[in-house]
Motif scaffolding. Structure first.
Motif: not given
Length: 125
Positions: A65-75, A110-115
């Motif tokens: 899950k954290i890997d997929k979130i990292a694909e969608k947004m920068s830190f 952006l966070m909701e979509e990434a999660e």
């Protein structure tokens, strides 16, 4: 003397091939996330706790899950979105600074979509 010339030519050709190969590798390099390891670990541990405890499924799913979130947004966006999320719960005008700005709303979305993308990608329903 011809042998030395031949060996020198082969050596130079090999060196030229190596430099071309290195440039090719740089172009084809996979995306590397800028998420620090500690932030990844914190996220995974929190996710595991929210999912009911440590099992192979939660460990794998939360790491994914954290890997997929990292694909969608920068830190940087992730960190700001998380801060806006925590601080928007502050009551009154003080919390409005974190709830109301357009940037806060953009990052929250952006966070909701990434999660949501990460949850769908990493956990079987």
């Amino acid at each position: 003397m011809n042998i030395k010339l031949l060996i020198g030519s082969v050596f130079l050709s090999a060196l030229a091939g190596c430099s071309t190969t290195q440039e090719k590798l740089d172009e084809d390099a996979p995306f590397v996330s800028d998420f620090p390891t500690q932030e990844r670990v914190d996220y995974v541990l929190s996710c595991i706790a929210q999912k009911g405890g440590l099992t192979y499924i939660t460990q794998y799913g939360c790491g994914c899950k954290i890997d997929k979130i990292a694909e969608k947004m920068s830190f940087a966006d992730y960190d700001q979105a998380r801060t806006f999320g925590f601080m928007r719960k502050t009551p009154g005008e003080a919390g409005g600074v974190f709830r109301d700005p357009p940037e806060a709303k953009r990052l929250r979305k952006l966070m909701e979509e990434a999660e949501a993308y990460a949850e769908k990608s990493c956990f079987v329903k």
